[in-house]
Design an enzyme around this catalytic site. Structure first.
Site, PDB file in Angstrom:
ATOM      1  N   HIS A  58       5.545   1.474 -15.502  1.00 11.82           N
ATOM      2  CA  HIS A  58       4.571   2.554 -15.352  1.00 11.82           C
ATOM      3  C   HIS A  58       5.041   3.488 -14.245  1.00 11.82           C
ATOM      4  N   SER A 102       5.578  -8.819 -14.171  1.00 16.46           N
ATOM      5  CA  SER A 102       6.344  -7.704 -14.751  1.00 16.46           C
ATOM      6  C   SER A 102       6.903  -8.035 -16.129  1.00 16.46           C
ATOM      7  N   ASP A 142       4.049  -8.790   6.728  1.00 18.41           N
ATOM      8  CA  ASP A 142       5.294  -8.807   5.960  1.00 18.41           C
ATOM      9  C   ASP A 142       5.303 -10.049   5.090  1.00 18.41           C
ATOM     10  N   LEU A 143       5.673  -9.899   3.828  1.00 19.28           N
ATOM     11  CA  LEU A 143       5.700 -11.055   2.924  1.00 19.28           C
ATOM     12  C   LEU A 143       6.732 -12.093   3.349  1.00 19.28           C
ATOM     13  N   SER A 171      11.245  -4.153  -5.540  1.00 15.72           N
ATOM     14  CA  SER A 171      10.909  -3.917  -6.951  1.00 15.72           C
ATOM     15  C   SER A 171      12.003  -3.221  -7.753  1.00 15.72           C
ATOM     16  N   ALA A 178       3.185  -5.893  -3.156  1.00 17.34           N
ATOM     17  CA  ALA A 178       4.428  -5.784  -2.382  1.00 17.34           C
ATOM     18  C   ALA A 178       5.545  -6.551  -3.073  1.00 17.34           C
ATOM     19  N   ALA A 179       6.726  -5.952  -3.087  1.00 18.68           N
ATOM     20  CA  ALA A 179       7.907  -6.603  -3.673  1.00 18.68           C
ATOM     21  C   ALA A 179       9.138  -5.762  -3.377  1.00 18.68           C
ATOM     22  N   ILE A 235       0.833  -1.220   0.000  1.00 12.56           N
ATOM     23  CA  ILE A 235       0.000   0.000   0.000  1.00 12.56           C
ATOM     24  C   ILE A 235       0.863   1.264   0.000  1.00 12.56           C
ATOM     25  N   GLU A 251       9.720  -7.352 -16.925  1.00 14.16           N
ATOM     26  CA  GLU A 251      11.102  -7.792 -16.718  1.00 14.16           C
ATOM     27  C   GLU A 251      11.246  -9.297 -16.932  1.00 14.16           C
ATOM     28  N   TYR A 303      15.623  -9.968  -9.869  1.00 11.94           N
ATOM     29  CA  TYR A 303      14.232  -9.498  -9.775  1.00 11.94           C
ATOM     30  C   TYR A 303      13.368 -10.205 -10.817  1.00 11.94           C
TER      31      TYR A 303
HETATM   32  P1  NAP Z   1       7.157   0.124  -5.080  1.00  6.91           P
HETATM   33  O1  NAP Z   1       6.801   1.557  -5.173  1.00  6.91           O
HETATM   34  O2  NAP Z   1       8.585  -0.271  -4.968  1.00  6.91           O
HETATM   35  O3  NAP Z   1       6.345  -0.499  -3.837  1.00  6.91           O
HETATM   36  C1  NAP Z   1       6.672  -1.751  -3.308  1.00  6.91           C
HETATM   37  C2  NAP Z   1       5.871  -1.986  -2.053  1.00  6.91           C
HETATM   38  O4  NAP Z   1       6.224  -3.273  -1.500  1.00  6.91           O
HETATM   39  C3  NAP Z   1       6.125  -0.965  -0.933  1.00  6.91           C
HETATM   40  O5  NAP Z   1       4.893  -0.647  -0.330  1.00  6.91           O
HETATM   41  C4  NAP Z   1       7.006  -1.735   0.037  1.00  6.91           C
HETATM   42  O6  NAP Z   1       6.893  -1.298   1.377  1.00  6.91           O
HETATM   43  C5  NAP Z   1       6.400  -3.116  -0.096  1.00  6.91           C
HETATM   44  N1  NAP Z   1       7.257  -4.182   0.431  1.00  6.91           N
HETATM   45  C6  NAP Z   1       8.554  -4.424   0.145  1.00  6.91           C
HETATM   46  N2  NAP Z   1       8.994  -5.487   0.831  1.00  6.91           N
HETATM   47  C7  NAP Z   1       7.950  -5.932   1.579  1.00  6.91           C
HETATM   48  C8  NAP Z   1       7.772  -7.002   2.508  1.00  6.91           C
HETATM   49  N3  NAP Z   1       8.774  -7.840   2.813  1.00  6.91           N
HETATM   50  N4  NAP Z   1       6.561  -7.178   3.071  1.00  6.91           N
HETATM   51  C9  NAP Z   1       5.535  -6.332   2.786  1.00  6.91           C
HETATM   52  N5  NAP Z   1       5.646  -5.277   1.936  1.00  6.91           N
HETATM   53  C10 NAP Z   1       6.843  -5.096   1.340  1.00  6.91           C
HETATM   54  O7  NAP Z   1       6.560  -0.674  -6.341  1.00  6.91           O
HETATM   55  P2  NAP Z   1       5.431  -0.223  -7.408  1.00  6.91           P
HETATM   56  O8  NAP Z   1       6.081   0.516  -8.515  1.00  6.91           O
HETATM   57  O9  NAP Z   1       4.277   0.357  -6.683  1.00  6.91           O
HETATM   58  O10 NAP Z   1       5.040  -1.648  -8.019  1.00  6.91           O
HETATM   59  C11 NAP Z   1       4.018  -2.441  -7.417  1.00  6.91           C
HETATM   60  C12 NAP Z   1       4.239  -3.892  -7.796  1.00  6.91           C
HETATM   61  O11 NAP Z   1       4.217  -4.018  -9.224  1.00  6.91           O
HETATM   62  C13 NAP Z   1       5.572  -4.482  -7.367  1.00  6.91           C
HETATM   63  O12 NAP Z   1       5.363  -5.832  -7.084  1.00  6.91           O
HETATM   64  C14 NAP Z   1       6.444  -4.355  -8.597  1.00  6.91           C
HETATM   65  O13 NAP Z   1       7.467  -5.334  -8.584  1.00  6.91           O
HETATM   66  C15 NAP Z   1       5.428  -4.607  -9.676  1.00  6.91           C
HETATM   67  N6  NAP Z   1       5.673  -3.999 -10.978  1.00  6.91           N
HETATM   68  C16 NAP Z   1       5.952  -2.667 -11.052  1.00  6.91           C
HETATM   69  C17 NAP Z   1       6.120  -2.080 -12.302  1.00  6.91           C
HETATM   70  C18 NAP Z   1       6.376  -0.609 -12.438  1.00  6.91           C
HETATM   71  O14 NAP Z   1       6.822  -0.197 -13.521  1.00  6.91           O
HETATM   72  N7  NAP Z   1       6.096   0.206 -11.423  1.00  6.91           N
HETATM   73  C19 NAP Z   1       5.996  -2.867 -13.469  1.00  6.91           C
HETATM   74  C20 NAP Z   1       5.691  -4.216 -13.331  1.00  6.91           C
HETATM   75  C21 NAP Z   1       5.515  -4.775 -12.085  1.00  6.91           C
HETATM   76  P3  NAP Z   1       7.942  -0.264   2.071  1.00  6.91           P
HETATM   77  O15 NAP Z   1       7.344   1.099   1.859  1.00  6.91           O
HETATM   78  O16 NAP Z   1       7.955  -0.710   3.468  1.00  6.91           O
HETATM   79  O17 NAP Z   1       9.267  -0.436   1.351  1.00  6.91           O
HETATM   80  O1  F7E Z   2      15.452   1.389 -15.316  1.00  8.15           O
HETATM   81  C1  F7E Z   2      18.296   2.408 -17.393  1.00  8.15           C
HETATM   82  C2  F7E Z   2      18.338   1.045 -16.747  1.00  8.15           C
HETATM   83  O2  F7E Z   2      15.287   1.284 -12.827  1.00  8.15           O
HETATM   84  C3  F7E Z   2      14.991   1.579 -16.625  1.00  8.15           C
HETATM   85  C4  F7E Z   2      10.659  -1.509 -12.094  1.00  8.15           C
HETATM   86  O3  F7E Z   2       9.448  -0.868 -11.782  1.00  8.15           O
HETATM   87  O4  F7E Z   2      10.116  -1.610 -14.426  1.00  8.15           O
HETATM   88  C5  F7E Z   2      11.078  -1.140 -13.504  1.00  8.15           C
HETATM   89  O5  F7E Z   2      12.343  -1.740 -13.766  1.00  8.15           O
HETATM   90  C6  F7E Z   2      16.153   1.564 -17.590  1.00  8.15           C
HETATM   91  C7  F7E Z   2      17.129   0.405 -17.384  1.00  8.15           C
HETATM   92  O6  F7E Z   2      13.361   0.467 -14.264  1.00  8.15           O
HETATM   93  C8  F7E Z   2      19.841   4.732 -15.083  1.00  8.15           C
HETATM   94  O7  F7E Z   2      19.579   0.385 -17.036  1.00  8.15           O
HETATM   95  C9  F7E Z   2      19.984   4.268 -17.194  1.00  8.15           C
HETATM   96  O8  F7E Z   2      17.464  -0.129 -18.643  1.00  8.15           O
HETATM   97  O9  F7E Z   2      13.768   2.853 -14.084  1.00  8.15           O
HETATM   98  P1  F7E Z   2      14.480   1.570 -14.035  1.00  8.15           P
HETATM   99  P2  F7E Z   2      13.429  -1.070 -14.721  1.00  8.15           P
HETATM  100  O10 F7E Z   2      14.722  -1.690 -14.416  1.00  8.15           O
HETATM  101  O11 F7E Z   2      12.951  -1.127 -16.140  1.00  8.15           O
HETATM  102  C10 F7E Z   2       9.883  -3.028 -14.417  1.00  8.15           C
HETATM  103  C11 F7E Z   2       8.798  -3.326 -15.430  1.00  8.15           C
HETATM  104  C12 F7E Z   2       9.621  -3.551 -13.063  1.00  8.15           C
HETATM  105  O12 F7E Z   2       8.863  -4.501 -12.902  1.00  8.15           O
HETATM  106  C13 F7E Z   2      10.471  -3.023 -11.965  1.00  8.15           C
HETATM  107  O13 F7E Z   2       9.863  -3.280 -10.700  1.00  8.15           O
HETATM  108  O14 F7E Z   2      16.914   2.743 -17.377  1.00  8.15           O
HETATM  109  N1  F7E Z   2      19.051   3.440 -16.656  1.00  8.15           N
HETATM  110  N2  F7E Z   2      20.502   5.047 -16.241  1.00  8.15           N
HETATM  111  C14 F7E Z   2      18.934   3.708 -15.364  1.00  8.15           C
HETATM  112  N3  F7E Z   2      18.135   3.194 -14.407  1.00  8.15           N
HETATM  113  C15 F7E Z   2      18.213   3.698 -13.164  1.00  8.15           C
HETATM  114  N4  F7E Z   2      17.391   3.236 -12.196  1.00  8.15           N
HETATM  115  N5  F7E Z   2      19.114   4.691 -12.839  1.00  8.15           N
HETATM  116  C16 F7E Z   2      19.953   5.243 -13.766  1.00  8.15           C
HETATM  117  O15 F7E Z   2      20.757   6.121 -13.458  1.00  8.15           O
END
Ligand code: NAP
Ligand code: F7E
Length: 334
Positions: A177, A123, A56-57, A82, A79-80, A9, A125, A147
């Site tokens: 997103h 994801s 907690d997960l 992430s 939760a993850a 959340i 990923e 991941y």
């Molecule tokens: P986020 O902002 O990193 O939020 C992750 C959440 O997980 C936080 O509330 C965190 O709590 C909680 N968490 C971490 N470890 C936990 C544990 N051991 N037990 C319970 N809660 C825990 O991620 P998001 O961007 O909102 O993404 C939501 C989900 O979608 C994640 O599973 C992510 O991997 C997945 N996802 C994200 C994207 C994207 O682009 N955003 C794309 C594909 C999939 P704390 O505040 O305590 O750290």
């Molecule tokens: O990186 C490049 C980096 O960390 C995007 C998570 O929400 O989306 C996210 O994962 C790209 C990568 O996101 C920097 O190498 C360059 O190619 O924003 P990012 P991610 O790795 O795509 C997926 C769908 C999830 O599920 C994940 O939870 O950007 N990059 N320079 C960089 N990335 C970061 N973080 N920082 C840099 O300075």
């Protein structure tokens, strides 16, 4: 009134999903892990409308207690651990939370609330070193990070519980997103926050890694609506959620700096510390199935997303008394 339990959340998606479900008339229960500094900032505006519970997960007993107590109709497992970059330095922790954590919550559901509908945050990923472009629900996985590997485990665990126990369990394969609530370590928010800081004279530049990586970037506020729709269908299925467009980190920089009248070439430097041991070079999702079966499609464009994020990071500074020292104020903030 339906009850929804949201894990994660306090994260980006958790806050948007909670707002959406409240608007739809749900009772929203949000699970948070214990922290010395509780991270309630993203949902501060709705804190008095949701119920927060401790869990907690990593802790099976906490999940069973939470689910027994609130008896949810729908569970959204957001939760993850992430952050992909951190998964290389904390691979075991990432596997425990992002992978095995899914089985823990599925087990808790199977035992304590088997009729509840379950959403798993899968994801893009998982596609990693992509087999084909665009990627669909049928594209094989080839994850490129701990991941991604953990998410593949969670994805298949969800399918396995659906097939083994006839549970309503499904996954959204969401492509990247973003939003003004995105964590500061992800590349989009890192760029937009630096652009605002550079424009206000607080910083002189930004160090990034691979500028040529390409992602399919959408708006989190659009994507959480698809999560809810997936749990309202007759049968549980998995869906790709994306925009069907791919852009490089470099293009993101161009638009973000351009928003304040600056050229990214003058401020961006490359630092090898931000490269990853294995990179995902290209992601591009085909959301046709979601459009056809859920009636879902993204509303915010790529340029609209970048501008929304820059404006938000700039406005926060201007509201606190900062002034533009370089470039120009976007017209929307004038
Ligand atoms: P986020 O902002 O990193 O939020 C992750 C959440 O997980 C936080 O509330 C965190 O709590 C909680 N968490 C971490 N470890 C936990 C544990 N051991 N037990 C319970 N809660 C825990 O991620 P998001 O961007 O909102 O993404 C939501 C989900 O979608 C994640 O599973 C992510 O991997 C997945 N996802 C994200 C994207 C994207 O682009 N955003 C794309 C594909 C999939 P704390 O505040 O305590 O750290
Ligand atoms: O990186 C490049 C980096 O960390 C995007 C998570 O929400 O989306 C996210 O994962 C790209 C990568 O996101 C920097 O190498 C360059 O190619 O924003 P990012 P991610 O790795 O795509 C997926 C769908 C999830 O599920 C994940 O939870 O950007 N990059 N320079 C960089 N990335 C970061 N973080 N920082 C840099 O300075």
């Amino acid at each position: 009134m339906k009850t929804a339990l949201i894990t994660g959340i306090s994260g980006q998606d958790g806050s948007y999903l909670a707002e959406h479900l409240l608007d739809l008339g749900y009772r929203v229960v949000g699970m948070m892990r214990r922290s010395a500094t509780p991270s309630t900032g993203r949902f501060a505006a709705i804190e008095d409308k949701i119920e927060l519970v401790a869990g907690d997960l990593l802790d099976q007993s906490s999940l069973m207690r939470v689910i027994s107590d609130c008896q949810p109709d729908e569970v959204y497992n957001l939760a993850a651990q992430s952050f992909v970059h951190s998964s290389f330095t904390e691979p075991i922790h990432t596997g425990e939370v992002t992978g095995l954590g899914v089985t823990r919550i599925l087990e808790a559901l199977r035992i304590c609330a088997p009729k509840a509908r379950f959403y798993q945050a899968s994801s893009s990923e998982m596609f990693g070193d992509v087999f084909e472009t665009p990627q669909t629900e049928a594209t094989p996985f080839h994850p490129r990070s701990p991941y991604g590997v953990a998410k593949v485990y969670g994805h298949w665990a969800t399918i396995n519980y659906r097939e083994s126990y006839d549970m309503y369990a499904c996954s959204g394969i969401l492509f990247n997103h973003e939003s003004p609530r995105r964590g500061l370590e992800f590349v989009t928010r890192k760029i937009t926050d630096h652009v605002a800081a550079i424009a206000c004279g607080e910083k002189d530049g930004i160090a990034l890694g691979n500028l040529d990586a390409r992602r399919d970037w959408g708006f989190a506020g659009d994507y959480i609506k698809a999560m809810h729709l997936m749990l309202q269908q007759d049968t549980p299925e998995d869906y790709v959620i994306s925009t069907n467009e791919t852009h490089s980190v470099r293009e993101f920089c161009e638009i973000a700096f351009g928003r304040v009248g600056l050229d990214y070439n003058d401020f961006v430097s490359i630092d090898p510390r931000f490269y990853r041991p294995a990179e995902v070079e290209l992601l591009l999702g085909d959301f046709s199935k979601a459009k056809e079966k859920l009636g879902w499609e993204p509303e915010v464009t790529f340029a609209g997303l970048v501008e929304m994020m820059v404006d938000s990071d700039l406005k926060r500074r201007l509201d606190a008394g900062a002034e533009i020292k370089r470039g120009k104020l976007p017209e929307s903030l004038a």
